[in-house]
Design an enzyme around this catalytic site. Structure first.
Site, PDB file in Angstrom:
ATOM      1  N   ASN A 106       0.891  -1.163   0.000  1.00 37.33           N
ATOM      2  CA  ASN A 106       0.000   0.000   0.000  1.00 37.33           C
ATOM      3  C   ASN A 106       0.927   1.210   0.000  1.00 37.33           C
ATOM      4  O   ASN A 106       1.277   1.761   1.029  1.00 37.33           O
ATOM      5  CB  ASN A 106      -0.921  -0.033   1.214  1.00 37.33           C
ATOM      6  CG  ASN A 106      -1.856  -1.231   1.134  1.00 37.33           C
ATOM      7  OD1 ASN A 106      -2.370  -1.563   0.059  1.00 37.33           O
ATOM      8  ND2 ASN A 106      -2.048  -1.911   2.243  1.00 37.33           N
ATOM      9  N   GLU A 141      -8.098  -3.037  -3.472  1.00 36.96           N
ATOM     10  CA  GLU A 141      -8.322  -2.454  -2.138  1.00 36.96           C
ATOM     11  C   GLU A 141      -8.043  -0.957  -2.119  1.00 36.96           C
ATOM     12  O   GLU A 141      -7.362  -0.437  -1.236  1.00 36.96           O
ATOM     13  CB  GLU A 141      -7.457  -3.184  -1.099  1.00 36.96           C
ATOM     14  CG  GLU A 141      -7.784  -4.665  -1.023  1.00 36.96           C
ATOM     15  CD  GLU A 141      -7.102  -5.408   0.120  1.00 36.96           C
ATOM     16  OE1 GLU A 141      -6.001  -5.002   0.513  1.00 36.96           O
ATOM     17  OE2 GLU A 141      -7.683  -6.397   0.589  1.00 36.96           O
ATOM     18  N   ASP A 166      -6.606 -15.047   0.550  1.00 38.79           N
ATOM     19  CA  ASP A 166      -5.693 -14.152   1.261  1.00 38.79           C
ATOM     20  C   ASP A 166      -4.994 -14.810   2.436  1.00 38.79           C
ATOM     21  O   ASP A 166      -5.310 -14.499   3.577  1.00 38.79           O
ATOM     22  CB  ASP A 166      -6.469 -12.923   1.744  1.00 38.79           C
ATOM     23  CG  ASP A 166      -5.542 -11.820   2.203  1.00 38.79           C
ATOM     24  OD1 ASP A 166      -4.333 -11.943   1.991  1.00 38.79           O
ATOM     25  OD2 ASP A 166      -6.044 -10.844   2.785  1.00 38.79           O
ATOM     26  N   GLU A 175      -0.600 -12.988   9.807  1.00 42.68           N
ATOM     27  CA  GLU A 175      -1.806 -12.162   9.834  1.00 42.68           C
ATOM     28  C   GLU A 175      -3.046 -12.955  10.249  1.00 42.68           C
ATOM     29  O   GLU A 175      -3.880 -12.453  10.992  1.00 42.68           O
ATOM     30  CB  GLU A 175      -2.019 -11.533   8.450  1.00 42.68           C
ATOM     31  CG  GLU A 175      -3.299 -10.741   8.352  1.00 42.68           C
ATOM     32  CD  GLU A 175      -3.490 -10.066   7.011  1.00 42.68           C
ATOM     33  OE1 GLU A 175      -2.588 -10.138   6.161  1.00 42.68           O
ATOM     34  OE2 GLU A 175      -4.567  -9.460   6.822  1.00 42.68           O
TER      35      GLU A 175
HETATM   36  C1  BDP Z   1      -4.244  -8.467   3.153  1.00 42.69           C
HETATM   37  C2  BDP Z   1      -3.939  -7.559   4.283  1.00 42.69           C
HETATM   38  C3  BDP Z   1      -3.705  -6.145   3.845  1.00 42.69           C
HETATM   39  C4  BDP Z   1      -2.776  -6.094   2.664  1.00 42.69           C
HETATM   40  C5  BDP Z   1      -3.313  -6.959   1.558  1.00 42.69           C
HETATM   41  C6  BDP Z   1      -2.361  -7.084   0.387  1.00 42.69           C
HETATM   42  O1  BDP Z   1      -5.007  -7.610   5.190  1.00 42.69           O
HETATM   43  O2  BDP Z   1      -3.194  -5.452   4.956  1.00 42.69           O
HETATM   44  O3  BDP Z   1      -2.629  -4.800   2.216  1.00 42.69           O
HETATM   45  O4  BDP Z   1      -3.492  -8.257   2.017  1.00 42.69           O
HETATM   46  O5  BDP Z   1      -1.708  -8.120   0.300  1.00 42.69           O
HETATM   47  O6  BDP Z   1      -3.863  -9.736   3.590  1.00 42.69           O
HETATM   48  O7  BDP Z   1      -2.287  -6.197  -0.433  1.00 42.69           O
END
Ligand code: BDP
Length: 710
Positions: free
Chosen positions: A209, A290, A366, A394
């Site tokens: 991000n 996202e 994920d 995570e």
């Molecule tokens: C998810 C996470 C997020 C990440 C996203 C990603 O919750 O914080 O930004 O993946 O991989 O697992 O871009």
């Protein structure tokens, strides 16, 4: 009496060795072997060390290699070998980073020679010998070679410029941005060294991000300082590129990849980066996912976006790459989320430049405790594909819980896609051998931070270690890796029978731990039923907002049954896999238990392999997870006298939390699902301590790795 004194004295000595370990030294402890005779039995074979590379010149990488050699040998065997740096080619089979080790005699002194085609190869050879020495392997007849199967082995740090680490559970970012470039933490060297010891040769130092600021001149000075720190360890720096950077820091009014001004801006920016970092590795990009900006804003596709950045990275003999992430799914799309990446990318096969790799998470959702693999690995024959694994936990209990992830990584690597018949494993897709690509990459999302022990949970160091070892050689087994790691990390000066037993205990604990987490959190193929936001703890009831961020979207619990319907009666995500897998996984009778609820909405009274009904099996799995968490704690407590107090106690406390958390998962999930199954808990499952509302009301507010509410 005399004997008793001696015993007491030895006892104190041995105990003394067990004190004062804070975990900072990781697997590179190099403590001196206790007995002189043992030390000599090694130093006799290591009187000389010859380092041979094509240049034969003592570069900064070779200097690091030599210093490490001396440090390791002086530490362990109290001996400094004579080191010679000589010029000479190694065999082409060793490729860039591989090395060969054999016996030599120079001026009557016996020793070893390490040959490689690059200085980094020699460095890896040095670390390999030191690892063998730490493991007390014989140095008498060394004659072997080792070549990494994957060319670029990189860590991805989800670190923000304010030192917050997204999904980080070990403190703040290691990069002290405000103090750079002048003030450089000694930790940068230790970090580079740890990476080199595993053969990891790249570090993406900023978050997916992305923040465009890192590409501004001030920050590039800081980036250059970090690159300088890591270079002696053979580690190249990579950055994340924010797609809208031309607007945010470039003053343009568009980031359209086909706009000439945008192209010129990126070309100049890449030139500027190379002026600061001549061996810059390239970019990672999260686009149109996202909320991150991307080419879709301008009606362009992912290939057009990726190729925009790829062009300047391959100019002027540069070997920069773009790792374009396949973790994409749309806000306004009601197609099953796990199908979307495949739908978006497969039509683009063959359109990506040669220095672009598609960076694919192991699963299509994920980083769940267990997922089916991403079907993209079996598609896109004309595109370079790489795998992204998550080392940070995570969804597996953060740094409070132990989940040794090598078995998960191994499961992902060994998975057969059947893309080109049997044996088309993800390992072979990733290492390029399936399609004959030289350029191959594997990425792991780091679990490191500013905590003194680097990873928060003392045993989570094993996940960093395992990623590195598998990135180098994916044919290693997770058990071999656990054995190495336990000995390196907990071994004392003289391995005794008791100590060996303790290491076997650690290995057992590690090996079962991932499945234990699966059992008490998301057994039988359940997924995405954690709490919202911080993702820690149970949340099968989480609803509201985006449907694909809720739990019922995935578990689909109702009175008829449980699980995501991904066969023809449902989203039919299964059609994205090879026919062999469709046949196996698409049939309720043949799908393995561990993926049952990933692919099927199974009736509560579905008969499982065990002969039990689904509901009973589910409840017993949750109970099993709790029992296993209790057993890990008990086993660890039993190792007290064999492990230094500091790490033992820090780990013990976490096992206590884990056992408590396991109960919370079990009780919360069973009470929640019981509303639908309307069946009693089978014999052997403990009654929940509270009612469902109690678990729903748990509010952790702030949890590391997520901004949270205060
Ligand atoms: C998810 C996470 C997020 C990440 C996203 C990603 O919750 O914080 O930004 O993946 O991989 O697992 O871009």
């Amino acid at each position: 009496m005399k004997r008793l004194l001696l015993v007491l004295l030895l006892g104190t000595l041995a105990a003394g060795e067990l004190v004062a370990e804070d975990g900072y030294r990781l697997w590179l402890r190099y403590d001196r072997f206790l007995w002189k005779k043992v030390r000599e039995s090694f130093s006799d074979h290591l009187q000389t060390v010859v380092l041979q590379t094509p240049s034969g010149v003592n570069s900064e990488v070779l200097a690091a290699a030599e210093a490490e050699l001396i440090r390791g040998m002086a530490g362990m065997i109290h001996h400094e070998p004579r080191v010679y740096v000589v010029a000479g080619e190694a065999s082409a089979d060793l490729r860039v980073d591989g090395f060969a080790v054999n016996k030599v005699t120079v001026d009557g002194r016996v020793g070893v020679r390490i040959t490689a085609n690059s200085d980094a190869g020699v460095l890896y050879g040095v670390f390999d010998i030191l690892r063998r020495l730490q493991l007390r392997e014989s140095m008498a007849d060394l004659d072997y070679a080792s070549t990494p199967k994957i060319a670029r082995r990189v860590l991805n740090h989800w670190d923000d410029l304010n030192r917050f680490v997204e999904r980080g559970y070990a403190g703040f970012s290691l990069w002290e941005w405000p103090y750079l470039p002048e003030i450089r933490s000694p930790r940068y060297q230790d970090y580079g060294r740890a990476l080199a010891s595993l053969g990891i040769n790249g570090s993406v130092i900023t978050s997916v991000n992305a923040n465009a600021l890192v590409l501004t001149p001030d920050y590039l000075e800081k980036v250059a300082a970090l690159a300088d720190e890591f270079r002696p360890w053979g580690v190249r720096v990579y950055l994340t590129a924010r797609f809208s950077a031309p607007i945010e820091i470039g003053g343009l009014d568009t980031a359209d990849p086909l706009d000439p001004e945008v192209r010129a801006w990126w070309a100049a920016k890449v030139d500027e980066i190379y002026e600061h970092v001549p061996d810059f590795g390239g970019f990672v990009v999260k686009a149109n996912s996202e909320g991150q900006p991307g080419p879709h804003e301008y009606g362009r596709d992912h290939a057009q976006g990726a190729n925009l950045l790829a062009a300047p990275l391959s100019k002027n003999g540069r070997d920069g790459i773009v790792m374009w992430r396949a973790f994409v799914y749309d806000f306004e799309n009601n197609t099953d989320r796990v199908k979307q990446a495949y739908n978006q990318f497969v039509p683009l096969d063959g359109k990506f430049a040669d220095n672009v790799l598609l960076q694919i998470k192991n699963g299509p959702l994920d980083f769940m405790p267990r997922e089916a693999f991403s079907p993209l690995f079996g598609a896109m024959p004309q595109t370079r594909l790489m795998m992204e694994l998550q080392i940070t936990q995570e969804y597996l209990g953060a740094s409070n819980q132990l989940a040794y992830l090598a078995p998960l990584f191994e499961e992902a690597l060994d998975q057969d896609t059947f893309a080109q018949g049997e044996g088309s494993t993800i390992a072979r897709v990733t290492d390029g051998s399936l399609k004959g690509h030289e350029l191959s990459v594997i990425a792991g999302v780091a679990n490191t931070g500013s905590d003194r022990n680097w990873t928060g949970h003392p045993l989570a160091q094993s996940n960093w270690y395992a990623f590195g070892r598998l990135a180098w050689d994916h044919s290693l087994s997770s058990e071999e890796i656990a054995e190495e790691w336990a000995q390196l990390t907990f071994g004392t000066k003289e391995p005794s029978k008791k100590e060996t037993a303790a290491h076997a205990g650690i290995v057992d604990i590690l090996m079962g731990s991932r499945e234990t987490v699966v059992n008490y959190s998301m057994p039988l193929g359940l997924h995405h039923i954690m709490e919202r936001g911080h993702h820690y703890g149970p949340g099968p009831w989480v609803e509201g907002g985006r449907p694909d961020w809720t739990a019922p979207y995935y578990h689909q619990a109702d009175e008829a049954g449980l699980g995501a319907d991904r066969v023809a009666s449902g989203s039919n995500a299964i059609e994205q896999y090879a026919p062999e897998l469709q046949a196996l996984w698409g049939d309720l009778e043949t799908v393995p238990d561990n993926l049952l609820l990933w692919f099927h909405h199974a009736p509560w009274d579905h008969e499982m392999d065990s002969g039990r009904l689904l509901w009973d099996e589910l409840a017993l799995r949750y109970q099993q997870g709790v029992d296993e968490a209790d057993a890990m704690l008990a086993r660890w407590v039993g190792l007290k006298r064999e492990i230094d107090l500091e790490r033992w106690e820090a780990t013990r406390q976490r096992f206590v939390v884990q056992a408590k958390d396991a109960r919370e998962w079990r009780d919360a999930c069973l009470l929640y699902f019981q509303q639908f199954s309307k069946r009693p808990l089978p014999e052997g499952v403990e009654a929940p301590a509270h009612d469902l509302q109690h678990y729903i009301d748990v509010n952790r507010r702030y949890f590391p790795g997520h901004p949270g509410e205060y």
